[in-house]
Every structure is written in structure tokens, then in C-alpha cells.
Design an enzyme around this catalytic site. Structure first.
Site, PDB file in Angstrom:
ATOM      1  N   ASP A  12       0.855  -1.187   0.000  1.00 45.06           N
ATOM      2  CA  ASP A  12       0.000   0.000   0.000  1.00 45.06           C
ATOM      3  C   ASP A  12       0.897   1.246   0.000  1.00 45.06           C
ATOM      4  O   ASP A  12       2.061   1.186   0.403  1.00 45.06           O
ATOM      5  CB  ASP A  12      -0.896  -0.025   1.246  1.00 45.06           C
ATOM      6  CG  ASP A  12      -1.902   1.108   1.266  1.00 45.06           C
ATOM      7  OD1 ASP A  12      -2.371   1.520   0.188  1.00 45.06           O
ATOM      8  OD2 ASP A  12      -2.202   1.606   2.368  1.00 45.06           O
ATOM      9  N   ASP A  14      -0.185   5.192   0.762  1.00 49.71           N
ATOM     10  CA  ASP A  14      -0.413   6.156   1.841  1.00 49.71           C
ATOM     11  C   ASP A  14      -0.571   5.429   3.169  1.00 49.71           C
ATOM     12  O   ASP A  14      -1.463   4.596   3.330  1.00 49.71           O
ATOM     13  CB  ASP A  14      -1.654   6.995   1.536  1.00 49.71           C
ATOM     14  CG  ASP A  14      -1.632   8.334   2.263  1.00 49.71           C
ATOM     15  OD1 ASP A  14      -0.786   8.505   3.164  1.00 49.71           O
ATOM     16  OD2 ASP A  14      -2.449   9.207   1.933  1.00 49.71           O
TER      17      ASP A  14
END
Length: 412
Positions: A12, A14
Site C-alpha cells: 500500500d 499512503d
């Protein structure tokens, strides 16, 4: 080391690589170390606002080596989904970059006239007029697609509405359930696995139990949670429980015994949990009443939902009357059933519900047997030793419990 367990890392952005415009400590070094080990890396984000190229440029600005082909976004995945289904005209609630992603696949974003699909992404300048137009298009037959389900995200001045908030408004007004592209739903994970050659040694690393961890486990993948505050769930079979927890990506290279195997618990992850009721009703010959469900074609005991402001006994009396035309009275509580392996139901709409079901013994006081044709196609009495073969799997146990002479209700 966790880094040695896997060949493919889905990471991922952010909250794992960076927060806002600040690179998180150790993330660059961890990516470089994984590359030196020959690992495949793909970056999965639920942010639908930008092109893959724009995400790549951001990482490069932050000093992380990356290539555009390593990014998998809900916009890019949605564009491929639309192209595979032959959809060429769509209404888009989203940014110019999202529209460009569709244009790259030969899909036209229109603002007027008929369209084949409505795609809802995120645009801080989205208007109520666009939302209402989307509802009308969906009611007229357009496919309803959402790039991701996230309801909000942290902004400079507090929480900001995200795609999921717009999606829920359209869903409530149109009464349609969307196809969702982003995590925790399968499409983005499937795209990543396809790129990686469907390696069995693949792991998802994210900071959200509800999207990253849940989504990976639903696709049969291991998942590592980047956790800075403790997050716990009471049930050992909860899909959101990670295989391992780390605070930074550099911990992938530390020796650790804190690892739990993930095994499919044998039931799909539910969207909601709801109260339900069912009844065992015998006629004067000792035969049991069963109904054939319209939604799945299976036979089962009469059952249904508890509506607002109802008691459970009122609910089962109403459900039996609606489905079969019989008037009944409740005699006793047979049992309370909550085991997810038998109590999570998937509907044709895609919704999954975990029922906590109360089973009652009831006796007939009047009415005439018939099937309502809306929820049940047939209703009939069967000898308890000659039940239909296509019977809901948990109902024989419920019938056995009802015929048992035990004074106390069972809990399963």
C-alpha cells in the site's frame, strides 16, 4: 525474516510508503533491500484520483525507485474492467486523471445522454447534480461501478469525504449495489496476481485491517499490517487479523516469531450481521413444514428477518403468515444459532449477511397452506425421515434440536 517468506510484495502507498508528501522512515531502504533480494514489488492504492504515472512520479520525487508498471490503482483496474465488458460510454464522477485512464482504454466519459455505466470515484468538486444524474442513469439500466469503498481520509483540516460517501448516497437513492473495484474487493488483487504470474508466495502489506488485510485474506493471500496503534479483534477467524504486525517496512528484515498462519475459516466475510428467526412446525401426522426458497432454490424451514420495532416472536408469526398463509402460535424456543460457517449467507445481489437466528417450535392455529411466490415458490409438509435432498445444510440439525425433548434451548 518476513522478507524471506515471500517472492511478491503488494505494498500500500499512503500510510505505508508515505503520509501525505512525507516519506515514512525506512520505506525507501526496505524497497531497495527487497529489490536486491530479487523480489517482485507492486504498489496497490485505493486512491482513484491519479494516473499510475502520477503515483510513480511521486515516489521518484521522494527518492524511491519505481516504474509505472508496478502501480495498480482502482482507476486503471476499473478501465480494464470496463473494456473487458465492452463498455464504451460512461458517466464519471471523478478527476481529469480518472477520465484520462478511461480514455487510454478507448472509453468515453460523457456528461449528457445515455451511458452504459456510471463510475464513481473521488472528486472534491463533485456536485449534487452529478450524483442525481448518476442515480437516474443507474435506474435506467446503467451498470453501477465504484472505484473504492473508502468513506473518508485524513485532510489538513480534519476528515474529508471520500469515494465511499458518494457511493453510499447513490446506493441509498438508487437501491442498487455497486461493483467495487478497490480493496478489499477482488479486482485489484486479481490484477496484481496476474502481473505477478499468480505466485503462491505473495503477501499484501498495508495499514488498514478493513481494506488491505481483509482483501488479501479474501483472495487467499497472506497479509502484514503496518500498525502504529494496537488493533485487536476478538474472533480468531476474523479476516482482518494479520499474519504479522510491523511498525515500519524495515521490520520485514528482522528475525521474528510473531507470525500466525492464515487459514480460510470456511465462510465468506459478511457485510452485515442481522437477527433472524425460523420455525419448526409439525402437522397432525408429525410431518414438518418446509418451503422452497426463490433466491437459491433450496428447501428449508420457514424463516426471515426481524423488522424494526418487532419482537422475535412477532417476527416469526408474521413471516410464516406471509410466506405460507398459516397462522401459528409460538410454543418454545428451540435454540440460538450463530456459527458463521452455517449462518453467513450470500445473496445474488452480492450482499453477505451473518444471521443470529432464533429457532422456535410453533403450532398451527388456522389459515390455509400456500406459497407467496415472492420469497418461496413452494410450501409442503414432509416426513422427518424423508426430507428433500436439496435442503439447507444447517436445518436438519435445527429440526433434530426441535424434536429433542430437552427443556432448555440449545446454543450453537
Amino acid at each position: 525474516m518476513l522478507a524471506e517468506r515471500y517472492d511478491v510484495f503488494l505494498i500500500d502507498l499512503d500510510g505505508v510508503m508515505y503520509v501525505g508528501d512525507e516519506l515514512l522512515p525506512g520505506s525507501r531502504e526496505a524497497v531497495e533491500a527487497l529489490r536486491r533480494m530479487g523480489k517482485q514489488i507492486y504498489f496497490l492504492t485505493n486512491d482513484p484520483r491519479y494516473l499510475r504515472r502520477e503515483f510513480c512520479e511521486k515516489l521518484l520525487r521522494l527518492g524511491v525507485s519505481a516504474q509505472e508498471e508496478e502501480f495498480i490503482t482502482p482507476g486503471w483496474t476499473a478501465a480494464h474492467y470496463l473494456a473487458r465488458h465492452g463498455i464504451r460510454r460512461v458517466q464519471v464522477i471523478g478527476t481529469a486523471s480518472l477520465r484520462a485512464e478511461f480514455a487510454n482504454q478507448g472509453i468515453q466519459a460523457v456528461t449528457t445522454g445515455e451511458c452504459q455505466a456510471v463510475v464513481v470515484g473521488y472528486d472534491e468538486h463533485a456536485t449534487l447534480t452529478e450524483v442525481e444524474q448518476a442515480v437516474r442513469q443507474i435506474e435506467e439500466g446503467a451498470l453501477f461501478i465504484a472505484t473504492n469503498p473508502d468513506l473518508s481520509f485524513p485532510g489538513k483540516e480534519g476528515r474529508q469525504l471520500a469515494t465511499g460517501a458518494i457511493v453510499q448516497a447513490i446506493q441509498a437513492a438508487s437501491r442498487r449495489i455497486p461493483v467495487i473495484i478497490g480493496k478489499p474487493y477482488p479486482p485489484m488483487f486479481q490484477q496484481a496476481l496476474h502481473k505477478a504470474g499468480n505466485s503462491s508466495r505473495t503477501v499484501m502489506i498495508g495499514d488498514s485491517p478493513d481494506t488491505d488485510i481483509l482483501g488479501a485474506h479474501q483472495c487467499g493471500l497472506d497479509a502484514i499490517l503496518v500498525e502504529r496503534t494496537a488493533c485487536r479483534y476478538p474472533a480468531a477467524s476474523d479476516y482482518r487479523l494479520p499474519n504479522a504486525r510491523i511498525t515500519t517496512l524495515l521490520e520485514l528484515f528482522q528475525h521474528s516469531s510473531d507470525f500466525r498462519e492464515w487459514r480460510d475459516p470456511g465462510f465468506p466475510w459478511p457485510d452485515t450481521i442481522e437477527p433472524g428467526v425460523t420455525a419448526v412446525i409439525l402437522n397432525s401426522q408429525g410431518e414438518v413444514l418446509l418451503v422452497e426458497r426463490v433466491d437459491n432454490g433450496l428447501w428449508g424451514l420457514p424463516s426471515g428477518h426481524v423488522e424494526k420495532a418487532e419482537t422475535v416472536t412477532q417476527a416469526i408469526v408474521r413471516e410464516i403468515c406471509e410466506e405460507t398463509g398459516l397462522a401459528v402460535v409460538v410454543e418454545k424456543l428451540v435454540g440460538v444459532y450463530s456459527e458463521p460457517a452455517t449462518q453467513v449467507f450470500s445473496y445474488p445481489s452480492g450482499k453477505r449477511t451473518h444471521f443470529i437466528t432464533l429457532c422456535f417450535r410453533c403450532s398451527i392455529t388456522g389459515g390455509r397452506l400456500r406459497a407467496d411466490k415472492n420469497e418461496v415458490s413452494r410450501a409442503a409438509f414432509f416426513a422427518v425421515d424423508e426430507l428433500p435432498a436439496n435442503l439447507l445444510p444447517m436445518h436438519p440439525q435445527w429440526l433434530k434440536d426441535a424434536l429433542n425433548k430437552a427443556a432448555a434451548a440449545v446454543i450453537r
